[in-house]
Design a protein around this motif. Structure first.
Motif, PDB file in Angstrom:
ATOM      1  N   GLU A 291       0.823  -1.203   0.000  1.00 38.35           N
ATOM      2  CA  GLU A 291       0.000   0.000   0.000  1.00 38.35           C
ATOM      3  C   GLU A 291       0.859   1.256   0.000  1.00 38.35           C
ATOM      4  OE1 GLU A 291      -2.684  -0.225   3.243  1.00 38.35           O
ATOM      5  OE2 GLU A 291      -3.923  -1.793   2.342  1.00 38.35           O
ATOM      6  N   VAL A 292       2.091   1.139   0.487  1.00 42.64           N
ATOM      7  CA  VAL A 292       3.042   2.254   0.471  1.00 42.64           C
ATOM      8  C   VAL A 292       3.944   2.159  -0.759  1.00 42.64           C
ATOM      9  CG1 VAL A 292       4.935   3.374   1.697  1.00 42.64           C
ATOM     10  CG2 VAL A 292       3.008   2.421   2.981  1.00 42.64           C
ATOM     11  N   ASN A 293       4.444   0.964  -1.044  1.00 45.38           N
ATOM     12  CA  ASN A 293       5.430   0.779  -2.108  1.00 45.38           C
ATOM     13  C   ASN A 293       4.919   1.174  -3.483  1.00 45.38           C
ATOM     14  OD1 ASN A 293       7.027  -0.291  -0.103  1.00 45.38           O
ATOM     15  ND2 ASN A 293       6.800  -2.417  -0.747  1.00 45.38           N
ATOM     16  N   VAL A 294       3.746   0.689  -3.851  1.00 48.71           N
ATOM     17  CA  VAL A 294       3.252   0.887  -5.223  1.00 48.71           C
ATOM     18  C   VAL A 294       3.039   2.361  -5.556  1.00 48.71           C
ATOM     19  CG1 VAL A 294       1.381   0.398  -6.823  1.00 48.71           C
ATOM     20  CG2 VAL A 294       2.269  -1.431  -5.369  1.00 48.71           C
ATOM     21  N   PRO A 295       2.258   3.126  -4.764  1.00 42.61           N
ATOM     22  CA  PRO A 295       2.107   4.549  -5.102  1.00 42.61           C
ATOM     23  C   PRO A 295       3.411   5.330  -4.998  1.00 42.61           C
ATOM     24  CG  PRO A 295       1.049   4.044  -2.998  1.00 42.61           C
ATOM     25  CD  PRO A 295       1.411   2.749  -3.612  1.00 42.61           C
ATOM     26  N   ALA A 296       4.290   4.936  -4.064  1.00 39.08           N
ATOM     27  CA  ALA A 296       5.578   5.629  -3.922  1.00 39.08           C
ATOM     28  C   ALA A 296       6.436   5.420  -5.157  1.00 39.08           C
ATOM     29  CB  ALA A 296       6.310   5.141  -2.683  1.00 39.08           C
ATOM     30  N   GLY A 297       6.461   4.185  -5.674  1.00 36.95           N
ATOM     31  CA  GLY A 297       7.237   3.891  -6.880  1.00 36.95           C
ATOM     32  C   GLY A 297       6.717   4.638  -8.090  1.00 36.95           C
ATOM     33  N   ILE A 298       5.400   4.670  -8.249  1.00 38.51           N
ATOM     34  CA  ILE A 298       4.799   5.361  -9.398  1.00 38.51           C
ATOM     35  C   ILE A 298       5.099   6.851  -9.346  1.00 38.51           C
ATOM     36  CG2 ILE A 298       2.602   6.010 -10.470  1.00 38.51           C
ATOM     37  CD1 ILE A 298       1.516   3.282  -9.597  1.00 38.51           C
ATOM     38  N   SER A 299       4.895   7.475  -8.179  1.00 36.51           N
ATOM     39  CA  SER A 299       5.136   8.913  -8.065  1.00 36.51           C
ATOM     40  C   SER A 299       6.605   9.251  -8.283  1.00 36.51           C
ATOM     41  CB  SER A 299       4.668   9.431  -6.700  1.00 36.51           C
ATOM     42  OG  SER A 299       5.435   8.861  -5.662  1.00 36.51           O
ATOM     43  N   CYS A 300       7.501   8.355  -7.856  1.00 39.91           N
ATOM     44  CA  CYS A 300       8.933   8.595  -8.057  1.00 39.91           C
ATOM     45  C   CYS A 300       9.280   8.568  -9.540  1.00 39.91           C
ATOM     46  CB  CYS A 300       9.747   7.557  -7.292  1.00 39.91           C
ATOM     47  SG  CYS A 300      11.498   7.973  -7.113  1.00 39.91           S
ATOM     48  N   TYR A 301       8.724   7.625 -10.260  1.00 43.73           N
ATOM     49  CA  TYR A 301       8.949   7.563 -11.707  1.00 43.73           C
ATOM     50  C   TYR A 301       8.405   8.804 -12.414  1.00 43.73           C
ATOM     51  CZ  TYR A 301      10.591   2.710 -11.864  1.00 43.73           C
ATOM     52  OH  TYR A 301      11.337   1.563 -11.728  1.00 43.73           O
ATOM     53  N   LEU A 302       7.430   9.464 -11.795  1.00 42.81           N
ATOM     54  CA  LEU A 302       6.839  10.667 -12.392  1.00 42.81           C
ATOM     55  C   LEU A 302       7.466  11.944 -11.851  1.00 42.81           C
ATOM     56  CD1 LEU A 302       3.075   9.629 -12.490  1.00 42.81           C
ATOM     57  CD2 LEU A 302       4.751   9.554 -14.335  1.00 42.81           C
ATOM     58  N   GLY A 303       8.518  11.796 -11.020  1.00 45.75           N
ATOM     59  CA  GLY A 303       9.284  12.975 -10.610  1.00 45.75           C
ATOM     60  C   GLY A 303       9.118  13.411  -9.174  1.00 45.75           C
ATOM     61  N   VAL A 304       8.175  12.823  -8.426  1.00 41.39           N
ATOM     62  CA  VAL A 304       7.989  13.185  -7.012  1.00 41.39           C
ATOM     63  C   VAL A 304       8.646  12.098  -6.164  1.00 41.39           C
ATOM     64  CG1 VAL A 304       6.329  13.708  -5.189  1.00 41.39           C
ATOM     65  CG2 VAL A 304       5.821  14.337  -7.559  1.00 41.39           C
ATOM     66  N   THR A 305       9.791  12.412  -5.586  1.00 42.20           N
ATOM     67  CA  THR A 305      10.628  11.376  -4.973  1.00 42.20           C
ATOM     68  C   THR A 305      10.400  11.161  -3.479  1.00 42.20           C
ATOM     69  OG1 THR A 305      12.375  13.010  -4.571  1.00 42.20           O
ATOM     70  CG2 THR A 305      12.467  11.771  -6.637  1.00 42.20           C
ATOM     71  N   GLU A 306       9.787  12.136  -2.788  1.00 43.67           N
ATOM     72  CA  GLU A 306       9.731  12.054  -1.328  1.00 43.67           C
ATOM     73  C   GLU A 306       9.073  10.777  -0.798  1.00 43.67           C
ATOM     74  OE1 GLU A 306       9.047  14.722  -3.047  1.00 43.67           O
ATOM     75  OE2 GLU A 306       9.944  16.511  -2.156  1.00 43.67           O
ATOM     76  N   PRO A 307       7.894  10.363  -1.314  1.00 42.96           N
ATOM     77  CA  PRO A 307       7.294   9.135  -0.770  1.00 42.96           C
ATOM     78  C   PRO A 307       8.205   7.922  -0.927  1.00 42.96           C
ATOM     79  CG  PRO A 307       5.678  10.350  -2.052  1.00 42.96           C
ATOM     80  CD  PRO A 307       6.997  11.004  -2.298  1.00 42.96           C
ATOM     81  N   ALA A 308       8.933   7.857  -2.040  1.00 46.54           N
ATOM     82  CA  ALA A 308       9.829   6.721  -2.267  1.00 46.54           C
ATOM     83  C   ALA A 308      11.040   6.783  -1.342  1.00 46.54           C
ATOM     84  CB  ALA A 308      10.280   6.687  -3.724  1.00 46.54           C
ATOM     85  N   ILE A 309      11.662   7.955  -1.263  1.00 45.19           N
ATOM     86  CA  ILE A 309      12.884   8.089  -0.465  1.00 45.19           C
ATOM     87  C   ILE A 309      12.596   7.935   1.023  1.00 45.19           C
ATOM     88  CG2 ILE A 309      14.676   9.709   0.271  1.00 45.19           C
ATOM     89  CD1 ILE A 309      14.810  10.755  -2.567  1.00 45.19           C
ATOM     90  N   PHE A 310      11.614   8.695   1.517  1.00 39.46           N
ATOM     91  CA  PHE A 310      11.369   8.708   2.956  1.00 39.46           C
ATOM     92  C   PHE A 310      10.422   7.597   3.410  1.00 39.46           C
ATOM     93  CE2 PHE A 310      12.560  13.104   1.958  1.00 39.46           C
ATOM     94  CZ  PHE A 310      13.582  13.291   2.876  1.00 39.46           C
ATOM     95  N   GLY A 311       9.487   7.207   2.540  1.00 41.28           N
ATOM     96  CA  GLY A 311       8.506   6.209   2.936  1.00 41.28           C
ATOM     97  C   GLY A 311       8.975   4.780   2.767  1.00 41.28           C
ATOM     98  N   VAL A 312       9.956   4.557   1.870  1.00 38.87           N
ATOM     99  CA  VAL A 312      10.386   3.179   1.589  1.00 38.87           C
ATOM    100  C   VAL A 312      11.903   3.034   1.721  1.00 38.87           C
ATOM    101  CG1 VAL A 312      10.371   1.280  -0.078  1.00 38.87           C
ATOM    102  CG2 VAL A 312       8.443   2.884  -0.004  1.00 38.87           C
ATOM    103  N   ASN A 313      12.650   3.736   0.871  1.00 40.43           N
ATOM    104  CA  ASN A 313      14.081   3.469   0.743  1.00 40.43           C
ATOM    105  C   ASN A 313      14.889   3.789   1.997  1.00 40.43           C
ATOM    106  OD1 ASN A 313      13.428   2.657  -1.796  1.00 40.43           O
ATOM    107  ND2 ASN A 313      14.261   4.444  -2.851  1.00 40.43           N
ATOM    108  N   LEU A 314      14.645   4.935   2.614  1.00 36.96           N
ATOM    109  CA  LEU A 314      15.372   5.258   3.841  1.00 36.96           C
ATOM    110  C   LEU A 314      14.877   4.428   5.024  1.00 36.96           C
ATOM    111  CD1 LEU A 314      15.819   9.136   3.716  1.00 36.96           C
ATOM    112  CD2 LEU A 314      17.587   7.385   3.512  1.00 36.96           C
ATOM    113  N   LYS A 315      13.645   3.984   4.950  1.00 37.87           N
ATOM    114  CA  LYS A 315      13.089   3.156   6.027  1.00 37.87           C
ATOM    115  C   LYS A 315      13.894   1.876   6.203  1.00 37.87           C
ATOM    116  CE  LYS A 315       8.847   0.724   7.341  1.00 37.87           C
ATOM    117  NZ  LYS A 315       7.439   0.442   6.953  1.00 37.87           N
ATOM    118  N   TYR A 316      14.297   1.279   5.076  1.00 36.61           N
ATOM    119  CA  TYR A 316      15.067   0.040   5.129  1.00 36.61           C
ATOM    120  C   TYR A 316      16.570   0.275   4.932  1.00 36.61           C
ATOM    121  CZ  TYR A 316      10.496  -2.155   4.810  1.00 36.61           C
ATOM    122  OH  TYR A 316       9.202  -2.530   5.042  1.00 36.61           O
ATOM    123  N   GLY A 317      16.947   1.428   4.374  1.00 35.70           N
ATOM    124  CA  GLY A 317      18.362   1.768   4.226  1.00 35.70           C
ATOM    125  C   GLY A 317      18.986   1.269   2.944  1.00 35.70           C
TER     126      GLY A 317
END
Length: 540
Positions: free
Chosen positions: A255-281
């Motif tokens: 529920e977090v990964n899918v919208p975060a990945g889509i928005s990142c591909y479209l140029g909005v990186t915050e959900p991907a960086i802070f919601g997923v990638n930095l969470k796991y490192g």
């Protein structure tokens, strides 16, 4: 009542109430708070909210990632909180009280370098002239004289003095950057810039690149910096794609990964960086590596953009036509490498709980890495039932074996967590269906247990539906985390009467969450099984 009223009420409580809000605003994906006392915010509980994709503190602001629905959430929040929203600039000003010296320096640099240098210098001249004329002008005529004289002289100074000087400074900076991109060390420059751009986004210093991009376009008819920025966005999005594959059976994570990945591909990186990638490192690092490699290819092929555009995949629209082919190759690199690295590293680093979660009816319980950290129970019974468990799973309970689809819970029955079966229990002790290691326990609810076999196969045993709501009442662990168990070892003792009284079915499921080296599964259902004796799952 708005769609997010209840969530807004919960968030208001978790950030410390209305009295703890100094200012609030929102951007494209985030709620931006300036808190009077940041320590009052319960970050762990906030991030556990279903509507929240993540949170972080930056430049004195506590920012909560909501996603594309942030505008609707914001409207409900200000109504619930009884506060008036302010502009992002007002929030930035209010946030300065929560910044340390280093953060104030970083914020100043980010704001200084966002516009063009000549414009900065002209603004300084205008401010100085306005103060000068306000000081010497009589109050009666100051409202006319001050703006007129300040603007006239500032425009003249900008045109004849400040502008040319500022342009020279900007050109010098762009020349240095251009030399780095096109010179003998361009590979090193590209690798470093591609690697560090994502961390710059965290600090806000990435805004500096806009001024440099515009100066490069003015001086050289294009910028080779912008394509690398777009590739960095794609790389972070691809790291999220790796997490989507790894956590395909974790409904809550998806529920977090899918919208975060889509928005990142479209140029909005915050959900991907802070919601997923930095969470796991590790996904963040994998994204940085992929970005660096794609940036090296980008500068080696002299890929140039006509203008600064939208980041991510749409960034190709800003690329000069003759370089679109090379940029497409760089995009493929930014897709494949971070995704592959994230998948490989994640297979080793992610726990079973992180990969599959633990399902309860239509909701999924989020199991943290510490979810199984329980103290060993006083009951260390290790009575074993018959059987060696080789290439089979034996009945973990006595009762009727049914297919998953008959569980009718919306998660297990749909195979979201994986294939398996269920038993309608006639006894009150859950036994290990095979030899293995206890790798998942939930110390608060004690209603589930995960085992890992020597062949890499992982199974989840889950007692009842929605029994997590009982908060452990009626459940007792008979094993501890990382304990080696044999087929037939008692795992959990549960009170069937308490489960029924609480209004929950006691049907118990067994899910194969990871097949490992096993294959050709056969699930034996519609029979009456005896715990520890009846073979209910066969595999090779």
């Amino acid at each position: 009542m708005g769609k997010y009223t209840q969530d807004a009420q919960q968030l208001l409580r978790l950030i410390g109430g209305k009295e703890n809000i100094a200012a609030v605003s929102h951007c494209v994906t985030r709620m931006r708070f300036v808190l009077n006392d940041p320590s009052k915010a319960d970050v762990e509980a906030i991030e556990a909210m279903k509507v929240v994709k993540g949170s972080f503190t930056q430049a004195g602001q506590f920012q909560v990632i909501i996603g594309n629905a942030v505008a609707d959430f914001y409207n409900d929040f200000v109504k619930v909180a009884g506060v008036e929203g302010v502009s992002k600039d007002a929030v930035k000003q209010a946030a300065k009280k929560n910044q340390n010296v280093l953060q104030k320096v970083i914020a100043a640099l980010a704001e200084i370098f966002a516009p063009l240098i000549p414009a900065i210098m002209a603004a300084f001249v205008l401010v100085y002239l306005e103060r000068f004329f306000r000081k010497i002008s009589p109050q009666v005529i100051s409202s006319v004289v001050v703006p007129f004289c300040s603007l006239v002289l500032a425009v003249m100074a900008a045109h004849f003095i400040v502008g040319p000087i500022g342009w020279k400074i900007g050109s010098a900076i762009s020349s240095v950057v251009y030399a780095g991109i096109t010179g003998s060390f361009k590979v090193v420059f590209g690798a470093i810039f591609g690697f560090v751009y994502a961390p710059l986004v965290i600090t806000g210093l990435h805004h500096m690149s806009n001024a440099i991009d515009l100066q490069l376009i003015a001086d050289y008819g294009g910028t080779m910096l912008w394509p690398m920025i777009a590739l960095s966005n794609i790389a972070q999005g691809s790291a999220v794609m790796g997490m989507i594959i790894l956590q395909k059976k974790n409904v809550a994570a998806q529920e977090v990964n899918v919208p975060a990945g889509i928005s990142c591909y479209l140029g909005v990186t915050e959900p991907a960086i802070f919601g997923v990638n930095l969470k796991y490192g590790f996904p963040f690092i994998c994204g940085m590596i992929g970005s660096a490699i794609s940036a090296v290819v980008c500068v080696m092929t002299s890929t140039t953009a006509n203008a600064v555009g939208v980041g991510g995949i749409p960034g190709i629209l800003s690329i000069q036509p003759k370089y679109m082919g090379s940029f497409a190759i760089c995009m493929v690199i930014a897709f494949v490498i971070p995704m592959t690295l994230t998948f490989i590293v994640g297979k080793k680093k992610l726990s079973m709980a992180d990969r599959v979660g633990a399902g309860d009816s239509a909701d999924t319980v989020d199991v943290s890495a510490e979810a199984g950290s329980i103290s060993a129970t006083e009951n260390t019974e290790t009575t074993e039932l018959n059987g060696d468990g080789a290439n089979t799973l034996r009945a973990f309970l006595t009762g009727k074996v049914i297919p998953l689809k008959e569980v009718n819970d919306g998660v297990f029955s749909e195979g979201v967590m994986g294939d398996g079966l269920a038993i309608l229990p006639e006894n009150d002790t859950l036994y290990a269906p095979c030899d293995g290691e206890v790798t998942v326990l939930m110390d608060e609810s004690r209603h589930a247990c995960g085992l890992t076999l020597e062949n890499g196969m992982e199974i989840l045993l889950h007692i009842g539906i929605d029994t997590v709501e009982m908060q452990g009442d009626g459940f007792e662990y008979l094993v501890s985390l990382n304990q080696k168990v044999k087929q037939g070892t008692p795992l959990v003792r549960f009170d069937r009467e308490k489960i029924r009284t609480a209004g929950h079915p006691d049907v118990t499921v067994c899910i194969v969450t990871e097949e490992g080296n096993a294959k050709d599964f056969e699930f034996v259902t519609d029979i009456h099984a005896e715990a520890g004796k009846t073979e209910i799952v066969l595999f090779n």
